[in-house]
Design an enzyme around this catalytic site. Structure first.
Site, PDB file in Angstrom:
ATOM      1  N   SER A 192      32.921  65.868  35.434  1.00 21.55           N
ATOM      2  CA  SER A 192      31.932  65.118  36.208  1.00 21.55           C
ATOM      3  C   SER A 192      32.450  63.797  36.752  1.00 21.55           C
ATOM      4  O   SER A 192      31.845  63.219  37.655  1.00 21.55           O
ATOM      5  CB  SER A 192      30.689  64.854  35.353  1.00 21.55           C
ATOM      6  OG  SER A 192      31.040  64.222  34.137  1.00 21.55           O
ATOM      7  N   HIS A 252      28.476  58.114  32.358  1.00 25.67           N
ATOM      8  CA  HIS A 252      29.286  58.035  33.570  1.00 25.67           C
ATOM      9  C   HIS A 252      29.411  56.610  34.105  1.00 25.67           C
ATOM     10  O   HIS A 252      28.472  55.827  34.010  1.00 25.67           O
ATOM     11  CB  HIS A 252      28.691  58.932  34.666  1.00 25.67           C
ATOM     12  CG  HIS A 252      28.642  60.369  34.287  1.00 25.67           C
ATOM     13  ND1 HIS A 252      27.478  61.002  33.915  1.00 25.67           N
ATOM     14  CD2 HIS A 252      29.629  61.301  34.188  1.00 25.67           C
ATOM     15  CE1 HIS A 252      27.744  62.264  33.609  1.00 25.67           C
ATOM     16  NE2 HIS A 252      29.043  62.466  33.766  1.00 25.67           N
ATOM     17  N   ASP A 281      25.021  55.762  33.918  1.00 25.75           N
ATOM     18  CA  ASP A 281      24.070  56.447  33.047  1.00 25.75           C
ATOM     19  C   ASP A 281      24.628  56.461  31.629  1.00 25.75           C
ATOM     20  O   ASP A 281      25.468  55.638  31.285  1.00 25.75           O
ATOM     21  CB  ASP A 281      23.756  57.854  33.581  1.00 25.75           C
ATOM     22  CG  ASP A 281      24.992  58.746  33.697  1.00 25.75           C
ATOM     23  OD1 ASP A 281      26.019  58.435  33.041  1.00 25.75           O
ATOM     24  OD2 ASP A 281      24.947  59.753  34.418  1.00 25.75           O
TER      25      ASP A 281
END
Length: 364
Positions: free
Chosen positions: A40, A332, A329
């Protein structure tokens, strides 16, 4: 025998008539193409196309600082590492590979493509609890199809020349480390050293596959201090880093550096830049003001303690000044952090990038 010679001559004549597209790139481009593999941290929307995956970022508040302020599948308030890396080398962002498969689009692979998948890892089992993800092995499978397409476009020698100058970025491993920490089953089956060894052997085998398919220049970041993510800080009252998890990251990084040295000794014509993501993120956390940050513990987007009890979803609140937060978040980085990472990867000191940085790697 005469018939065979004639057949060969006819076949050779036919081959010579096959049109081959030569590649040319502008002076602004430092490399012909950027191929991205990973999780990600570099996913630019592949997971949007996975029907049975909950590892997605295709909803607000993700993307609030991206052009048009829309969620794109990037796990960020804006751009991610893959975007900034493309900008640095003078290329458009490498598009998500699955966007071509799902829409039957033409495949303009000549500036690269992105295979990264949120929640994926080096090992095939990593991320499966979140539904469909694309593990590294599958990402390389997809690249093999791209390689075939490039051979058809450029011819054998043309493709090899093009690929030998292109950049291959592999940013993965964090989710494997997290999976081991979170799984009592994995910890019962193998020691940390055994698990890390499996990660490194698997990564090595996939790098060798990429080498067979023409890759010669690699960017390989290590795993950052994932134990310092907001999701891990809320595990204790003091909000401190999970040092056991960080120790596993260090163990993996040490093995990775050793593997890269050995691989280079065997495959003389490869070159690589290893980025010490662990040391760099730790330095930011310990001296945030020096990098323009004021918040290193809490997530910008979320709810609860450190904005990490509830992840970044549409009902979550988010900070007004994203540029002073390290984390977007619960796990991340913000766009600001991603930009800083790439600036350091590109032409930073040997303290973080070795044996060479990306600017030097491109010049090799």
């Amino acid at each position: 025998m005469a018939f065979n010679n004639v057949s060969r001559a006819v076949a050779m004549s036919f081959f010579l008539l096959i049109p081959v597209i030569s590649f040319k790139y502008s002076k602004a481009q430092m490399v012909p193409a950027l191929f991205v593999f990973g999780d990600s941290l570099v996913d630019v929307g592949n997971n949007n196309y996975l029907p049975f995956s909950i590892a997605k970022a295709d909803f607000p508040n993700n993307g609030i600082d991206y052009p048009a302020r829309i969620p794109t599948g990037r796990f960020s308030n804006g751009k991610v590492i893959a975007d900034f890396l493309a900008e640095k080398v003078g290329l458009p962002t490498s598009p998500p590979y699955l966007s071509f498969l799902s829409n039957n689009n033409k495949r303009p692979f000549l500036t690269g493509v992105n295979f990264a998948s949120g929640a994926s890892g080096i090992l095939n089992s990593t991320g499966q609890s979140l539904g469909m993800v694309i593990p590294l092995t599958k990402q390389v499978d997809y690249y093999a199809s791209v390689h075939k397409d490039l051979l058809e476009k450029l011819g054998s020698s043309g493709a090899q020349n093009y690929l030998s100058k292109s950049l291959f970025a592999i940013d993965t491993g964090s989710n494997d480390v997290l999976s081991y920490s979170d799984s009592s089953d994995l910890r019962e089956k193998s020691t940390p050293q055994q698990y890390v060894g499996l990660m490194i052997r698997t990564l090595k085998s996939q790098m060798k596959r990429l080498y067979i398919y023409g890759a010669r220049k690699f960017l390989i970041p290590g795993v950052a201090s994932v134990g310092c993510a907001p999701s891990r800080r809320i595990e204790n009252r003091a909000g401190e880093c999970n040092e056991e998890l960080n120790a596993l990251s260090i163990k993996y990084n040490e093995g990775l550096k050793s593997m890269l040295l050995k691989l280079k000794s065997k495959l003389k014509d490869i070159n690589y830049s290893y980025f010490d993501a662990y040391s760099f993120t730790q330095n930011i956390i310990q001296k945030p003001a020096a990098y323009g940050f004021s918040e290193v513990k809490a997530a910008c987007c979320g709810l609860g303690r450190l904005n990490a009890d509830v992840p970044c979803i549409p009902i979550s609140t988010y900070c007004s000044n994203r540029s002073n937060h390290v984390f977007w978040d619960i796990v991340h980085p913000t766009e600001a952090t991603a930009r800083l990472v790439v600036n350091t990867i590109f032409d930073g000191p040997s303290r973080y990038s070795f044996p060479i940085n990306i600017k030097q790697l491109i010049a090799v």
